[in-house]
Design a protein around this motif. Sequence first.
Motif, PDB file in Angstrom:
ATOM      1  N   ASN A 262       1.692   0.983 -12.758  1.00 29.66           N
ATOM      2  CA  ASN A 262       2.018  -0.275 -13.414  1.00 29.66           C
ATOM      3  C   ASN A 262       3.366  -0.839 -12.982  1.00 29.66           C
ATOM      4  N   VAL A 263       4.216   0.007 -12.372  1.00 24.29           N
ATOM      5  CA  VAL A 263       5.506  -0.479 -11.899  1.00 24.29           C
ATOM      6  C   VAL A 263       5.309  -1.477 -10.767  1.00 24.29           C
ATOM      7  N   ILE A 264       4.253  -1.291  -9.976  1.00 22.39           N
ATOM      8  CA  ILE A 264       4.032  -2.094  -8.783  1.00 22.39           C
ATOM      9  C   ILE A 264       2.831  -2.998  -9.012  1.00 22.39           C
ATOM     10  N   PRO A 265       2.999  -4.317  -8.952  1.00 22.86           N
ATOM     11  CA  PRO A 265       1.842  -5.206  -9.104  1.00 22.86           C
ATOM     12  C   PRO A 265       0.774  -4.881  -8.073  1.00 22.86           C
ATOM     13  N   GLY A 266      -0.449  -4.669  -8.523  1.00 21.89           N
ATOM     14  CA  GLY A 266      -1.486  -4.175  -7.635  1.00 21.89           C
ATOM     15  C   GLY A 266      -2.380  -5.233  -7.037  1.00 21.89           C
ATOM     16  N   ARG A 267      -2.035  -6.501  -7.242  1.00 26.76           N
ATOM     17  CA  ARG A 267      -2.949  -7.552  -6.791  1.00 26.76           C
ATOM     18  C   ARG A 267      -3.092  -7.595  -5.272  1.00 26.76           C
ATOM     19  N   GLU A 268      -2.043  -7.167  -4.515  1.00 26.67           N
ATOM     20  CA  GLU A 268      -2.105  -7.231  -3.062  1.00 26.67           C
ATOM     21  C   GLU A 268      -2.143  -5.853  -2.410  1.00 26.67           C
ATOM     22  N   VAL A 269      -2.124  -4.795  -3.199  1.00 21.26           N
ATOM     23  CA  VAL A 269      -2.137  -3.450  -2.622  1.00 21.26           C
ATOM     24  C   VAL A 269      -3.493  -3.201  -1.980  1.00 21.26           C
ATOM     25  N   ARG A 270      -3.484  -2.941  -0.679  1.00 19.89           N
ATOM     26  CA  ARG A 270      -4.725  -2.747   0.060  1.00 19.89           C
ATOM     27  C   ARG A 270      -4.994  -1.283   0.373  1.00 19.89           C
ATOM     28  N   SER A 271      -3.958  -0.438   0.365  1.00 18.81           N
ATOM     29  CA  SER A 271      -4.174   0.975   0.688  1.00 18.81           C
ATOM     30  C   SER A 271      -3.315   1.844  -0.208  1.00 18.81           C
ATOM     31  N   LEU A 272      -3.861   2.991  -0.567  1.00 17.15           N
ATOM     32  CA  LEU A 272      -3.191   3.949  -1.441  1.00 17.15           C
ATOM     33  C   LEU A 272      -3.206   5.310  -0.786  1.00 17.15           C
ATOM     34  N   GLN A 273      -2.040   5.897  -0.660  1.00 20.91           N
ATOM     35  CA  GLN A 273      -1.898   7.252  -0.121  1.00 20.91           C
ATOM     36  C   GLN A 273      -1.484   8.159  -1.261  1.00 20.91           C
ATOM     37  N   CYS A 274      -2.302   9.151  -1.569  1.00 19.97           N
ATOM     38  CA  CYS A 274      -2.089   9.959  -2.763  1.00 19.97           C
ATOM     39  C   CYS A 274      -2.194  11.434  -2.422  1.00 19.97           C
ATOM     40  N   ARG A 275      -1.129  12.174  -2.715  1.00 25.43           N
ATOM     41  CA  ARG A 275      -1.119  13.623  -2.516  1.00 25.43           C
ATOM     42  C   ARG A 275      -0.728  14.280  -3.834  1.00 25.43           C
ATOM     43  N   LEU A 276      -1.626  15.080  -4.358  1.00 28.19           N
ATOM     44  CA  LEU A 276      -1.424  15.720  -5.645  1.00 28.19           C
ATOM     45  C   LEU A 276      -1.350  17.227  -5.475  1.00 28.19           C
TER      46      LEU A 276
END
Length: 383
Positions: A262-276
Amino acid sequence: MSVFAMYVRQDEFRSNVSESLLGATCDTPLLESFALWIGGPGEDADDEELDGAALDLFGGKAPPRLAKLAIGGWKLSWDSPAFGNLTSLRVASPNRCGSQCFVDALSRMSSLEELFLTRCVPLNFGLDHEDIAMTIDFPRLSTLSFDDHMSLCTALLRRVRFHCLAHLVVIAESCEREGNEEYAYAALFDVCRSHLELYFFTYPACHLAVESTLYSMQAAALSMSDERTGQLEDVLLLSIALEGPMHGRALVDAELLAWSFNVIPGREVRSLQCRLPHHHQLHPRFWTQTVSAAFPRLEGLFVDEKTLRGVMGALVQETPAAGRIAQIQMQEDGVYVSPQELSFPNLRHLIAPMTAPLPPIYTAVLNHRQISGLPIWLTRPMQ
């Protein structure tokens, strides 16, 4: 001399050395960068203060060219005129002072572009009974990094104003372990978002990378700075480090990740890199609801193999029962599923370091997406 940098142990920092470096006889007309770190007892003294009076930099004078100052392990005088024209300041403990003194010192630093504070926020900062003249205005500050208790981090962020903040690093130690930790986390993320909204309104983020362990999380966003060249600029580094006991819930869980999104507006985010963490088990709903809702235009997912299983588990839930998959694949015309009924309707690429052959169920799910009119590929990253 224009640049001075020294690290010395406290027991070697004699009074005559301090006088020659910082006293009234110190003549520094050409000095532009000064760094002095004193190690040994007191360097990591947490909230303890070193014995003795605070040292006044340069005998109460301000070097006319001094722009960068870095000090740690010794007490400074916050009302020193040396702070006047700084563009970069790095201060480490033990340097806590009174709240009003702290605010007055930062308010005089209108030229700052970088500010790094390690355990320097007053311990009573932000309390309701504190009558402090606020707000602190930073007209040129673009980078802010501080390491302190979570409540102090939140209190400081609530009382400062930025005009061009682009890099934010918060290392927050959680002391709220008696039932109100969710409120503390939410408050911290909320104030971070309020400061970054203006920047991301001008430069919408197009890529988000999240890397977390059980006790810490880092998130970095990239924004398209020039639409003509497509050049990416690193506009945010948000780092939250939380400390807590081994028992109980994981500090970095689905709820905390959702707050970070929610900190980053997601309307233009096209890619997500996630390492858990490898021991993380996020419910499929986290992917089908939280992530999909936060980033509706997501086209690419870069995940580790463990996280991939959770993503595919979410996609399996969208797929017809296993007994019908083969029948669907055999139909020449395919089966159309409305994108509104699927999570990640724009997803095109899944990239993960697969160490084993692709499980049949993964292949079935990917084929189902393709015959539904939504092509998606599982790709191994280049080695």
